[in-house]
Design a protein around this motif. Structure first.
Motif, PDB file in Angstrom:
ATOM      1  N   LEU A 176      24.123  27.183   0.928  1.00 59.40           N
ATOM      2  CA  LEU A 176      25.319  27.774   0.332  1.00 59.40           C
ATOM      3  C   LEU A 176      24.981  29.209  -0.052  1.00 59.40           C
ATOM      4  N   LEU A 177      25.794  30.149   0.384  1.00 60.67           N
ATOM      5  CA  LEU A 177      25.588  31.552  -0.019  1.00 60.67           C
ATOM      6  C   LEU A 177      26.510  31.857  -1.183  1.00 60.67           C
ATOM      7  N   LEU A 178      25.983  32.530  -2.195  1.00 59.68           N
ATOM      8  CA  LEU A 178      26.828  32.881  -3.332  1.00 59.68           C
ATOM      9  C   LEU A 178      26.581  34.337  -3.719  1.00 59.68           C
ATOM     10  N   ASP A 179      27.579  34.918  -4.328  1.00 56.72           N
ATOM     11  CA  ASP A 179      27.506  36.347  -4.644  1.00 56.72           C
ATOM     12  C   ASP A 179      26.717  36.578  -5.927  1.00 56.72           C
ATOM     13  N   ALA A 180      25.574  37.251  -5.795  1.00 57.98           N
ATOM     14  CA  ALA A 180      24.783  37.595  -6.982  1.00 57.98           C
ATOM     15  C   ALA A 180      24.645  39.103  -7.104  1.00 57.98           C
ATOM     16  N   SER A 181      25.473  39.859  -6.358  1.00 56.28           N
ATOM     17  CA  SER A 181      25.183  41.283  -6.149  1.00 56.28           C
ATOM     18  C   SER A 181      25.548  42.187  -7.324  1.00 56.28           C
ATOM     19  N   ARG A 182      26.409  41.741  -8.212  1.00 59.77           N
ATOM     20  CA  ARG A 182      26.757  42.530  -9.391  1.00 59.77           C
ATOM     21  C   ARG A 182      27.122  43.976  -9.030  1.00 59.77           C
ATOM     22  N   GLY A 183      28.063  44.113  -8.135  1.00 57.51           N
ATOM     23  CA  GLY A 183      28.582  45.455  -7.853  1.00 57.51           C
ATOM     24  C   GLY A 183      27.920  46.160  -6.691  1.00 57.51           C
ATOM     25  N   GLY A 184      26.949  45.567  -6.070  1.00 58.30           N
ATOM     26  CA  GLY A 184      26.393  46.205  -4.866  1.00 58.30           C
ATOM     27  C   GLY A 184      24.900  46.081  -4.773  1.00 58.30           C
ATOM     28  N   PHE A 185      24.400  46.261  -3.574  1.00 57.24           N
ATOM     29  CA  PHE A 185      22.962  46.175  -3.337  1.00 57.24           C
ATOM     30  C   PHE A 185      22.251  47.315  -4.068  1.00 57.24           C
ATOM     31  N   GLY A 186      21.240  46.970  -4.836  1.00 60.13           N
ATOM     32  CA  GLY A 186      20.472  48.004  -5.536  1.00 60.13           C
ATOM     33  C   GLY A 186      21.198  48.606  -6.721  1.00 60.13           C
ATOM     34  N   ARG A 187      22.353  48.050  -7.098  1.00 61.92           N
ATOM     35  CA  ARG A 187      23.066  48.550  -8.283  1.00 61.92           C
ATOM     36  C   ARG A 187      22.621  47.755  -9.501  1.00 61.92           C
ATOM     37  N   PHE A 188      22.316  48.459 -10.575  1.00 62.01           N
ATOM     38  CA  PHE A 188      21.869  47.771 -11.788  1.00 62.01           C
ATOM     39  C   PHE A 188      22.799  48.110 -12.945  1.00 62.01           C
ATOM     40  N   ASP A 189      23.135  47.106 -13.765  1.00 59.39           N
ATOM     41  CA  ASP A 189      23.914  47.376 -14.973  1.00 59.39           C
ATOM     42  C   ASP A 189      23.073  46.956 -16.168  1.00 59.39           C
ATOM     43  N   SER A 190      23.503  47.355 -17.357  1.00 59.67           N
ATOM     44  CA  SER A 190      22.644  47.118 -18.525  1.00 59.67           C
ATOM     45  C   SER A 190      22.507  45.627 -18.828  1.00 59.67           C
ATOM     46  N   ALA A 191      23.533  44.827 -18.513  1.00 56.58           N
ATOM     47  CA  ALA A 191      23.412  43.377 -18.756  1.00 56.58           C
ATOM     48  C   ALA A 191      22.307  42.785 -17.883  1.00 56.58           C
ATOM     49  N   LEU A 192      22.200  43.274 -16.665  1.00 57.64           N
ATOM     50  CA  LEU A 192      21.158  42.775 -15.757  1.00 57.64           C
ATOM     51  C   LEU A 192      19.765  43.151 -16.286  1.00 57.64           C
ATOM     52  N   ILE A 193      19.643  44.396 -16.716  1.00 61.66           N
ATOM     53  CA  ILE A 193      18.321  44.845 -17.177  1.00 61.66           C
ATOM     54  C   ILE A 193      17.940  44.108 -18.471  1.00 61.66           C
ATOM     55  N   SER A 194      18.904  43.883 -19.383  1.00 64.96           N
ATOM     56  CA  SER A 194      18.586  43.126 -20.608  1.00 64.96           C
ATOM     57  C   SER A 194      18.171  41.708 -20.237  1.00 64.96           C
ATOM     58  N   PHE A 195      18.896  41.112 -19.304  1.00 64.32           N
ATOM     59  CA  PHE A 195      18.563  39.752 -18.883  1.00 64.32           C
ATOM     60  C   PHE A 195      17.147  39.711 -18.291  1.00 64.32           C
ATOM     61  N   LEU A 196      16.857  40.690 -17.441  1.00 60.42           N
ATOM     62  CA  LEU A 196      15.525  40.750 -16.806  1.00 60.42           C
ATOM     63  C   LEU A 196      14.433  40.790 -17.884  1.00 60.42           C
ATOM     64  N   LYS A 197      14.627  41.678 -18.867  1.00 63.48           N
ATOM     65  CA  LYS A 197      13.591  41.854 -19.896  1.00 63.48           C
ATOM     66  C   LYS A 197      13.468  40.602 -20.773  1.00 63.48           C
ATOM     67  N   GLU A 198      14.600  40.030 -21.135  1.00 67.17           N
ATOM     68  CA  GLU A 198      14.567  38.811 -21.969  1.00 67.17           C
ATOM     69  C   GLU A 198      13.890  37.657 -21.227  1.00 67.17           C
ATOM     70  N   THR A 199      14.236  37.533 -19.944  1.00 69.95           N
ATOM     71  CA  THR A 199      13.684  36.413 -19.162  1.00 69.95           C
ATOM     72  C   THR A 199      12.181  36.584 -18.968  1.00 69.95           C
ATOM     73  N   GLU A 200      11.774  37.811 -18.700  1.00 63.99           N
ATOM     74  CA  GLU A 200      10.331  38.076 -18.548  1.00 63.99           C
ATOM     75  C   GLU A 200       9.606  37.733 -19.842  1.00 63.99           C
ATOM     76  N   HIS A 201      10.191  38.143 -20.946  1.00 57.59           N
ATOM     77  CA  HIS A 201       9.564  37.929 -22.251  1.00 57.59           C
ATOM     78  C   HIS A 201       9.452  36.434 -22.540  1.00 57.59           C
ATOM     79  N   ALA A 202      10.530  35.699 -22.257  1.00 51.58           N
ATOM     80  CA  ALA A 202      10.552  34.271 -22.593  1.00 51.58           C
ATOM     81  C   ALA A 202       9.712  33.431 -21.633  1.00 51.58           C
ATOM     82  N   SER A 203       9.606  33.868 -20.375  1.00 50.39           N
ATOM     83  CA  SER A 203       8.939  33.017 -19.372  1.00 50.39           C
ATOM     84  C   SER A 203       7.555  33.521 -18.978  1.00 50.39           C
ATOM     85  N   GLY A 204       7.301  34.802 -19.227  1.00 49.09           N
ATOM     86  CA  GLY A 204       6.033  35.396 -18.787  1.00 49.09           C
ATOM     87  C   GLY A 204       6.014  35.668 -17.283  1.00 49.09           C
ATOM     88  N   ILE A 205       7.175  35.550 -16.640  1.00 50.49           N
ATOM     89  CA  ILE A 205       7.228  35.781 -15.189  1.00 50.49           C
ATOM     90  C   ILE A 205       7.901  37.126 -14.918  1.00 50.49           C
TER      91      ILE A 205
END
Ligand SMILES: Cc1ncc(COP(=O)(O)O)c(C=O)c1O
Length: 310
Positions: A232-261
């Protein structure tokens, strides 16, 4: 004819992910850490390139020729592999000359670079695209953009058996599906072929959903003699390839912090964020066990996260 890979494919470690939103939903996720298989040939690239490298070596090719953008994980891995295995590499780059951290590495790895501009790069889909390059670099093996195509997909099939061999270490007797970032869909196709319809593969698209990836995937599975299903293909692009928004970056940092990955924003963080949406939306019932494939790409963090100082 695809040769068998003469390189020992590395085995990726498997790690349980413990995050609040998973615990609350009663969904278990294990991460297959392809990012940890090799410091330079990281992520899905090792697998996608393995048959190309083997074929180039067997045929006595002087080198390999491929193309990508100035942050390309694919060119980065190809250049590193070329240096390691004594094969010359040539990279055809999108856009105008610039020195990104990736490009600096390509040069250090000894890759010969040619900048095609944007129009020149768009010509890559033409049938005769490679002809002039093969005149300049006779005998070189051409590797499609992103290591895509059936040869790349076949290199990813062993991931299924590698994973199965490790499930017991987590106390899992089985799992209910794969979740991974999809660009060209090549890695996903390898998993679908390897699964032969047993477990579904969810592909979180890093670029806007277009019929191109779905069509390409259908063609690729057809070439492999497989039905066009099992994913199943699903849209995870959040506005386009290589486009980053602040919610994505906060999520990335929080997830890294919580998981160590560690994650990167183009592929893996978007895929993980899409997974959270599906989990929180109740798409998976309690007791579901999923395998998230960490497809690597961490070399790309340098430029991407420079835009978002912590
Ligand atoms: C880090 C990372 N993840 C995922 C992908 C997508 O892989 P595919 O093109 O096989 O769908 C890529 C691109 O190759 C990538 O660099």
């Amino acid at each position: 004819m695809v040769s068998s890979a003469p390189f020992d494919l590395p085995s990726a470690p498997l790690q349980l992910l413990t995050l609040d939103w998973l615990q609350q939903a009663g969904v278990e996720v294990a991460v297959l850490r392809l990012d940890r298989v090799d410091p330079e040939l990281s992520g899905n690239k090792w697998y996608k390139l393995s048959h190309h490298l083997a074929a180039a070596r067997e045929a006595g090719c002087p080198g390999l020729l491929s193309l990508g953008g100035p942050h390309s994980n694919h060119l980065h891995a190809l250049a590193a592999a070329g240096r390691r295995y004594g094969l010359s590499t040539v990279g055809l780059l999108r856009g105008t000359e610039q020195l990104t951290p990736t490009v600096a590495d390509l040069l250090e790895f000894g890759m010969q670079l040619h900048w095609l501009g944007y129009g020149g790069y768009r010509a890559r889909h033409r049938d005769d695209f490679w002809t002039p390059w093969l005149e300049c670099y006779p005998g070189y093996r051409c590797v499609p953009e992103g290591g895509g195509g059936l040869v790349g997909a076949l290199g990813c099939i062993p991931l299924v058996a590698q994973l199965d061999a490790q499930l017991g270490e987590l106390g899992w007797s089985d799992h209910h599906g794969w979740w991974l970032a999809a660009g060209t869909g090549t890695t996903l196709a390898g998993l679908v072929i390897g699964e032969e319809g047993r477990r579904p593969v969810f592909g979180a698209l890093a670029g806007p959903p277009s019929h191109a990836v779905a069509r390409q995937l259908g063609n690729l599975l057809g070439e492999a003699g497989m039905p066009d299903g099992g994913y199943l293909l699903l849209d995870a692009s959040r506005g386009g390839f290589g486009r980053f928004d602040s919610a994505l970056i906060s999520f990335l940092k929080e997830t890294e912090h919580a998981s160590g990955i560690p994650l990167e924003p183009v592929y893996t963080a978007k895929a993980m964020m899409a997974l959270r949406l599906y989990v929180e939306g109740g798409y998976f019932s309690r007791g579901t066990r999923l395998v998230f494939v960490h497809t690597g790409g961490l070399q790309g963090r340098r430029a991407a996260l420079a835009q978002w100082p912590s």
